[in-house]
Motif scaffolding. Structure first.
Motif, PDB file in Angstrom:
ATOM      1  N   ASP A   1      -8.861  -0.882  -4.043  1.00 61.25           N
ATOM      2  CA  ASP A   1      -8.331  -1.148  -2.703  1.00 61.25           C
ATOM      3  C   ASP A   1      -7.760   0.167  -2.175  1.00 61.25           C
ATOM      4  O   ASP A   1      -6.565   0.356  -2.078  1.00 61.25           O
ATOM      5  CB  ASP A   1      -7.312  -2.288  -2.701  1.00 61.25           C
ATOM      6  N   MET A   2      -8.703   1.087  -1.880  1.00 59.38           N
ATOM      7  CA  MET A   2      -8.332   2.441  -1.476  1.00 59.38           C
ATOM      8  C   MET A   2      -9.351   2.938  -0.457  1.00 59.38           C
ATOM      9  O   MET A   2     -10.531   2.623  -0.542  1.00 59.38           O
ATOM     10  CB  MET A   2      -8.347   3.351  -2.714  1.00 59.38           C
TER      11      MET A   2
ATOM     12  N   GLY B   1      -3.982   0.649  -2.643  1.00 58.31           N
ATOM     13  CA  GLY B   1      -3.372  -0.640  -2.953  1.00 58.31           C
ATOM     14  C   GLY B   1      -3.077  -0.716  -4.444  1.00 58.31           C
ATOM     15  O   GLY B   1      -3.176   0.277  -5.170  1.00 58.31           O
ATOM     16  N   LYS B   2      -2.739  -1.906  -4.913  1.00 57.83           N
ATOM     17  CA  LYS B   2      -2.301  -2.056  -6.306  1.00 57.83           C
ATOM     18  C   LYS B   2      -3.381  -1.671  -7.320  1.00 57.83           C
ATOM     19  O   LYS B   2      -3.087  -1.034  -8.321  1.00 57.83           O
ATOM     20  CB  LYS B   2      -1.813  -3.483  -6.556  1.00 57.83           C
TER      21      LYS B   2
ATOM     22  N   THR C   1       0.468   5.756   0.352  1.00 57.49           N
ATOM     23  CA  THR C   1      -0.444   6.862   0.642  1.00 57.49           C
ATOM     24  C   THR C   1      -0.394   7.878  -0.490  1.00 57.49           C
ATOM     25  O   THR C   1       0.574   7.932  -1.257  1.00 57.49           O
ATOM     26  CB  THR C   1      -0.086   7.577   1.961  1.00 57.49           C
TER      27      THR C   1
ATOM     28  N   PHE D   1       0.844  -1.193   0.000  1.00 53.61           N
ATOM     29  CA  PHE D   1       0.000   0.000   0.000  1.00 53.61           C
ATOM     30  C   PHE D   1       0.876   1.238   0.000  1.00 53.61           C
ATOM     31  O   PHE D   1       2.014   1.212   0.452  1.00 53.61           O
ATOM     32  CB  PHE D   1      -0.915   0.026   1.231  1.00 53.61           C
TER      33      PHE D   1
ATOM     34  N   VAL E   1      -5.164   5.999   1.119  1.00 46.14           N
ATOM     35  CA  VAL E   1      -4.291   4.838   1.197  1.00 46.14           C
ATOM     36  C   VAL E   1      -4.687   3.956   0.028  1.00 46.14           C
ATOM     37  O   VAL E   1      -5.852   3.576  -0.101  1.00 46.14           O
ATOM     38  CB  VAL E   1      -4.449   4.089   2.537  1.00 46.14           C
TER      39      VAL E   1
END
Length: 144
Positions: free
Chosen positions: A67-68, A87-88, A32, A30, A85
């Protein structure tokens, strides 16, 4: 034989800001929005604005696909500020609205994150095999 490269620090370099950040800066896959802004050489407030603009028409279900999540951090003056935050999947989404040089750096970051994930899985598999070998050795000692 494959070389062990775990002792080498992998970095991401931003030529515009002149910053080189260690990949360990991106914990657990992850990142930011502050870290993304730093990589892109952008003001963080502009990065937050851009992410909000890109997701403004999303439904809750759409947003859940990323995924945020929105979070807060404390700035130098002790004030609460928004951050995301990511993710991929969210990083890939942000890629669609970035300039080509930043896109290239993010793609390299994603490749490295995926390699780290594969390495973690391989280490877990190796540890599992080693435990199984230890159990088998102990069984053989007891059996003989």
């Amino acid at each position: 034989m494959k070389k062990d490269i775990s002792q080498f620090e992998v970095t991401v370099y931003n030529p515009e800001s002149g910053m080189t950040l260690p990949l360990s800066y991106f914990e657990d896959g992850f990142i930011t929005s502050r870290q993304l802004a730093e990589m892109a050489g952008k003001q963080h407030s502009n990065m937050v604005r851009d992410v909000r603009r890109m997701t403004s028409e999303f439904s809750a279900e759409d947003f859940a696909l990323l995924d945020m999540h929105e979070d807060e951090y404390e700035d130098a003056q002790g004030r609460k500020r928004p951050q995301f935050v990511l993710g991929k999947t969210a990083i890939r989404f942000v890629l669609t609205a970035t300039d080509h040089r930043f896109r290239l750096r993010l793609l390299a970051l994603l490749d490295e994150l995926e390699q780290q994930e594969l390495a973690r899985k391989q280490r877990a598999l190796d540890a599992h095999r080693n435990r199984a070998d230890d159990v088998e050795d102990a069984f053989l000692l007891v059996s003989t």
